[in-house]
Design a protein around this motif. Structure first.
Motif, PDB file in Angstrom:
ATOM      1  N   ASP A  74      48.659  47.704  47.543  1.00  0.00           N
ATOM      2  CA  ASP A  74      49.859  47.784  46.715  1.00  0.00           C
ATOM      3  C   ASP A  74      49.829  46.783  45.563  1.00  0.00           C
ATOM      4  O   ASP A  74      50.476  46.980  44.537  1.00  0.00           O
ATOM      5  N   ASP A  75      49.075  45.679  45.737  1.00  0.00           N
ATOM      6  CA  ASP A  75      49.063  44.616  44.739  1.00  0.00           C
ATOM      7  C   ASP A  75      47.727  44.443  44.029  1.00  0.00           C
ATOM      8  O   ASP A  75      47.652  43.753  43.015  1.00  0.00           O
ATOM      9  N   ASP A  76      46.658  45.018  44.577  1.00  0.00           N
ATOM     10  CA  ASP A  76      45.345  44.948  43.940  1.00  0.00           C
ATOM     11  C   ASP A  76      45.056  46.287  43.272  1.00  0.00           C
ATOM     12  O   ASP A  76      44.765  47.273  43.960  1.00  0.00           O
ATOM     13  N   ILE A  77      45.134  46.305  41.935  1.00  0.00           N
ATOM     14  CA  ILE A  77      45.055  47.564  41.188  1.00  0.00           C
ATOM     15  C   ILE A  77      44.090  47.412  40.019  1.00  0.00           C
ATOM     16  O   ILE A  77      44.153  46.426  39.280  1.00  0.00           O
ATOM     17  N   TYR A  78      43.209  48.383  39.867  1.00  0.00           N
ATOM     18  CA  TYR A  78      42.301  48.398  38.719  1.00  0.00           C
ATOM     19  C   TYR A  78      42.598  49.612  37.860  1.00  0.00           C
ATOM     20  O   TYR A  78      42.763  50.726  38.368  1.00  0.00           O
ATOM     21  N   GLU A  79      42.638  49.387  36.558  1.00  0.00           N
ATOM     22  CA  GLU A  79      42.762  50.495  35.614  1.00  0.00           C
ATOM     23  C   GLU A  79      41.779  50.261  34.476  1.00  0.00           C
ATOM     24  O   GLU A  79      41.726  49.185  33.889  1.00  0.00           O
ATOM     25  N   GLY A  80      40.959  51.278  34.219  1.00  0.00           N
ATOM     26  CA  GLY A  80      39.956  51.132  33.185  1.00  0.00           C
ATOM     27  C   GLY A  80      38.831  52.113  33.354  1.00  0.00           C
ATOM     28  O   GLY A  80      39.005  53.196  33.918  1.00  0.00           O
ATOM     29  N   HIS A  81      37.664  51.749  32.882  1.00  0.00           N
ATOM     30  CA  HIS A  81      36.510  52.640  32.882  1.00  0.00           C
ATOM     31  C   HIS A  81      35.703  52.526  34.172  1.00  0.00           C
ATOM     32  O   HIS A  81      35.581  51.462  34.761  1.00  0.00           O
ATOM     33  N   TRP A  82      35.140  53.681  34.565  1.00  0.00           N
ATOM     34  CA  TRP A  82      34.293  53.793  35.751  1.00  0.00           C
ATOM     35  C   TRP A  82      32.989  54.482  35.367  1.00  0.00           C
ATOM     36  O   TRP A  82      32.943  55.293  34.452  1.00  0.00           O
ATOM     37  N   TYR A  94      44.522  43.876  38.397  1.00  0.00           N
ATOM     38  CA  TYR A  94      45.679  43.107  38.853  1.00  0.00           C
ATOM     39  C   TYR A  94      45.420  42.678  40.300  1.00  0.00           C
ATOM     40  O   TYR A  94      45.140  43.520  41.160  1.00  0.00           O
ATOM     41  N   TYR A  95      45.520  41.374  40.570  1.00  0.00           N
ATOM     42  CA  TYR A  95      45.239  40.850  41.901  1.00  0.00           C
ATOM     43  C   TYR A  95      46.531  40.502  42.641  1.00  0.00           C
ATOM     44  O   TYR A  95      47.568  40.262  42.022  1.00  0.00           O
ATOM     45  N   ALA A  96      46.422  40.443  43.964  1.00  0.00           N
ATOM     46  CA  ALA A  96      47.589  40.181  44.804  1.00  0.00           C
ATOM     47  C   ALA A  96      48.180  38.793  44.560  1.00  0.00           C
ATOM     48  O   ALA A  96      49.366  38.570  44.809  1.00  0.00           O
ATOM     49  N   ASP A  97      47.363  37.840  44.073  1.00  0.00           N
ATOM     50  CA  ASP A  97      47.872  36.494  43.809  1.00  0.00           C
ATOM     51  C   ASP A  97      48.540  36.387  42.437  1.00  0.00           C
ATOM     52  O   ASP A  97      48.812  35.281  41.958  1.00  0.00           O
ATOM     53  N   CYS A  98      48.772  37.541  41.801  1.00  0.00           N
ATOM     54  CA  CYS A  98      49.457  37.641  40.507  1.00  0.00           C
ATOM     55  C   CYS A  98      48.581  37.224  39.324  1.00  0.00           C
ATOM     56  O   CYS A  98      49.080  37.051  38.209  1.00  0.00           O
ATOM     57  N   SER A  99      47.300  37.035  39.537  1.00  0.00           N
ATOM     58  CA  SER A  99      46.389  36.808  38.425  1.00  0.00           C
ATOM     59  C   SER A  99      45.891  38.153  37.898  1.00  0.00           C
ATOM     60  O   SER A  99      45.965  39.169  38.587  1.00  0.00           O
ATOM     61  N   ALA A 119      48.470  33.069  37.709  1.00  0.00           N
ATOM     62  CA  ALA A 119      49.907  33.283  37.928  1.00  0.00           C
ATOM     63  C   ALA A 119      50.751  32.274  37.144  1.00  0.00           C
ATOM     64  O   ALA A 119      51.879  32.576  36.740  1.00  0.00           O
ATOM     65  N   ASN A 120      50.231  31.058  36.935  1.00  0.00           N
ATOM     66  CA  ASN A 120      50.978  30.034  36.186  1.00  0.00           C
ATOM     67  C   ASN A 120      50.750  30.129  34.681  1.00  0.00           C
ATOM     68  O   ASN A 120      51.117  29.211  33.937  1.00  0.00           O
ATOM     69  N   GLU A 121      50.116  31.223  34.217  1.00  0.00           N
ATOM     70  CA  GLU A 121      49.843  31.520  32.816  1.00  0.00           C
ATOM     71  C   GLU A 121      48.645  30.754  32.248  1.00  0.00           C
ATOM     72  O   GLU A 121      48.257  30.983  31.086  1.00  0.00           O
ATOM     73  N   ASN A 122      48.070  29.802  32.988  1.00  0.00           N
ATOM     74  CA  ASN A 122      46.804  29.220  32.535  1.00  0.00           C
ATOM     75  C   ASN A 122      45.774  30.331  32.457  1.00  0.00           C
ATOM     76  O   ASN A 122      45.822  31.297  33.218  1.00  0.00           O
ATOM     77  N   ARG A 123      44.804  30.199  31.562  1.00  0.00           N
ATOM     78  CA  ARG A 123      43.843  31.291  31.429  1.00  0.00           C
ATOM     79  C   ARG A 123      42.479  30.806  30.941  1.00  0.00           C
ATOM     80  O   ARG A 123      42.365  29.783  30.272  1.00  0.00           O
TER      81      ARG A 123
END
Length: 205
Positions: A74-82, A94-99, A119-123
């Motif tokens: 539910d929280d680990d989602i990939y969208e893009g090219h395969w 999108y990872y479950a830890d909100c990163s 998740a804390n917006e650091n990147r």
């Protein structure tokens, strides 16, 4: 048919793979040959009906290819090219830890140019290899108002410079600003170190 048919293991010892065309039009095409009438009978008993005059059959297994979305949870989602059933090309995870990682993928891992936002917006913005920070990049510490720019090897920062970056607007800035570097020629020292790691990185690639 099931994915195990790719290797032919599910049908052994009754069949032999006599031909294969992989990654054609996003399909894997495999031709199997039933080795004998006796094996046909055994196959029918174990796997269901099959007429005795069928000596060849084809399994076609679609590969996810092109643009698409996969829900690992539910929280680990990939969208893009395969390509060939793996994340390849440009995509966002999108990872479950909100990163979130957005950038280039190869062989199901971040490879090439990409950005990881925590998740804390650091990147981190820079080069990736086999899912790790590897090469030139920048890491933004927004809560501290600092920026590190340098070279990573296997997810470890090896050499670079740390500067104040938006410290006045930071949520939790450091007590004191970063002091000036006192080296006679800091740019030369940094560039030599960067070149050493980057040259080694190219040799290992």
């Amino acid at each position: 048919m099931e994915r195990e048919h790719r290797s032919g293991k599910l049908l052994e010892p009754y069949t032999t793979v006599i031909g294969s065309m992989e990654k054609e039009m996003g399909l894997e095409l495999t031709v199997y040959q039933i080795q004998s009438v006796e094996n046909i009978k055994k196959y029918i008993q174990e796997h269901g009906k099959m007429t005795k005059d069928i000596c060849y059959f084809v399994s076609i297994i679609p590969f996810p290819q092109g643009l698409g979305t996969n829900f690992y949870s539910d929280d680990d989602i990939y969208e893009g090219h395969w390509y060939a059933d793996k994340r390849n090309g440009w995509g966002r995870m999108y990872y479950a830890d909100c990163s979130t990682y957005e950038g280039e993928w190869f062989d199901d891992s971040p490879n090439g140019q990409g950005m990881l936002r925590l998740a804390n917006e650091n990147r981190y913005e820079g080069i990736w290899k086999n899912g790790k920070k590897h090469g030139a990049g920048k890491f933004f510490f927004f809560e501290k108002g600092q920026l590190y720019e340098g070279v990573w090897v296997d997810d470890i920062a090896k050499c670079g410079k740390m500067i104040d970056f938006g410290r006045e607007e930071a949520i939790d800035p450091t007590s004191y600003p970063i002091p000036q570097i006192k080296l006679r020629n800091p740019t030369y020292v940094l560039e030599r170190a960067r070149s050493r790691f980057l040259d080694k990185n190219e040799e290992d690639t």
